[in-house]
Enzyme design. Structure first.
Site: not given
Ligand code: NAD
Ligand code: TDX
Length: 338
Positions: A131, A154, A158
């Site tokens: 992102e 967000y 990042k």
């Molecule tokens: P998540 O929201 O599921 O988990 C985040 C975790 O971090 C939680 O356990 C929370 O308690 C902990 N946390 C938050 N703030 C904190 C703090 N100040 N100190 C200590 N712990 C803290 O997140 P996720 O989806 O597993 O994402 C993990 C990482 O990957 C993030 O940095 C996110 O930006 C990145 N990321 C996620 C996605 C995705 O699709 N989920 C994609 C690309 C990058």
């Molecule tokens: O209820 C929903 N309806 C919907 O249409 C939600 C929750 C999302 N959406 C759409 C928004 C986005 O186009 O779906 C797509 C995916 O949404 P999210 O799951 O919120 O993800 P996104 O915003 O793409 O970001 C995710 O990927 C990159 C993670 O949440 C981030 O933490 C990561 O960095």
């Protein structure tokens, strides 16, 4: 290849962090993992319940923004590496209130960088996201040295952390590496994100909210493929570098929903189109040539298999979802650990 015996994971009770901890302990004998997590709403102790009591896994409740929490841990343990997953991660929440995002995603990273610098930790891996490049029109795919053009609070938080890592590397030679992955999906993802929202609501025949027209494109990456990539970068990646990690599975949201509904044998009538997310990025896409050429990584799990596995997991783990819905998933844990 870096030898890692003592590893600090931050944010390991979340979705990707918990999958990564399990992946590491499965693949490396003799490895000891410390998991520093604040237990925000997204931190779920149930994600790693099976590891509790094992000598190879230690949970430490703490906040990466607090010098005292971080320094106390670094004083006690000498880590061979740190991987930072800790962050506020939901774009919609960052639109409602950006403050916690600025704190954890920027200030928290600075605290960790200082600790790594001060205690001479050999490598700090910052987990970032596609992102940060902002929306890209087809057929473009973002490369690691492209401009950062984040569009949500967000994504901006990042991107700021990525720049801080770069600055510490240039100025202090802090041994950082950054990975930027596309949208992950798989077991243990908190049911506020798109894939688990769709699965959990469809299982209960509840309406599925699709933002706008559902034409936004994301590149879906199975979480285990990401864990394998992070592991390779951690052990073999070059310091100071950024690595994109993409799923090679670009899909419009509406098509993803229909695919999930088909697997669950539910009707498309469950779909409801709702007000769009402000600043909603139309498309993310990553060029992953670098990690493929340098480290030989590419995704193994195709979308159809990955989604089926994920749907199966949520079907088998309705109690996990229920505990979140009822608010009991952190019960006793907060008092026990503080
Ligand atoms: P998540 O929201 O599921 O988990 C985040 C975790 O971090 C939680 O356990 C929370 O308690 C902990 N946390 C938050 N703030 C904190 C703090 N100040 N100190 C200590 N712990 C803290 O997140 P996720 O989806 O597993 O994402 C993990 C990482 O990957 C993030 O940095 C996110 O930006 C990145 N990321 C996620 C996605 C995705 O699709 N989920 C994609 C690309 C990058
Ligand atoms: O209820 C929903 N309806 C919907 O249409 C939600 C929750 C999302 N959406 C759409 C928004 C986005 O186009 O779906 C797509 C995916 O949404 P999210 O799951 O919120 O993800 P996104 O915003 O793409 O970001 C995710 O990927 C990159 C993670 O949440 C981030 O933490 C990561 O960095």
């Amino acid at each position: 290849m870096r030898l890692i015996r003592k590893l600090l994971i931050t944010g390991g009770l979340g979705f990707i962090g918990s999958n990564f901890i399990r992946y590491e302990l499965k693949n490396y004998d003799g490895l000891k993992i410390f998991n520093l997590d604040k237990l925000t709403y997204a931190g779920n102790p149930l994600n790693l319940k099976d590891l509790e009591g094992r000598g190879s896994y230690v949970f430490v409740r703490g906040d990466i923004c607090k010098d005292s929490d971080v320094m106390a841990l670094f004083k006690k343990e000498k880590f061979d590496a740190v991987v930072n997953f800790a962050a506020e991660t939901h774009v919609d929440r960052s639109i409602l209130d950006a403050k916690p995002f600025i704190k954890s995603n920027i200030s928290g990273v600075q605290v960790l960088l200082e600790a790594v610098q001060k205690f001479g930790t050999p490598v700090f891996l910052q987990i970032s996201t596609d992102e940060v490049y902002g929306s890209v029109p087809p057929p473009k795919k973002s490369k690691e040295d492209d401009a950062l053009l984040p569009n949500s609070p967000y994504a901006a938080s990042k991107a700021s952390a990525d720049l801080l890592c770069r600055a510490y590397f240039v100025t202090h030679k802090t041994p950082i590496i950054v990975t930027r992955s596309s949208n992950n999906y798989g077991p243990f993802q908190f049911p506020e994100k798109f894939v688990p929202v769709v699965i959990s609501r469809a299982m209960e025949d509840k309406p599925i909210p699709v933002y706008g027209k559902g034409i936004n494109v994301r590149d879906w990456l199975f979480v285990e493929d990401n864990c394998r990539a992070i592991d390779l970068v951690l052990r073999k990646g070059r310091l100071g570098e950024v690595y994109n990690i993409g799923g090679a599975n670009e899909l419009r949201n509406i098509d993803l929903v229909k695919q999930i509904l088909k697997i669950l044998k539910k009707s498309d009538d469950l779909i409801i189109f709702v007000k769009d997310r402000p600043g909603h990025d139309l498309r993310y896409a990553l060029n992953c040539q670098k990690i493929q050429t340098e480290l030989g990584w590419k995704p193994c799990v195709n979308l159809s298999d990955g989604i089926s596995t994920t749907v199966e997991w949520y079907k088998r783990n309705k109690q996990w979802i229920k505990a979140i819905e009822k608010g009991t998933y952190q019960a006793n844990y907060k008092t026990k650990t503080k």
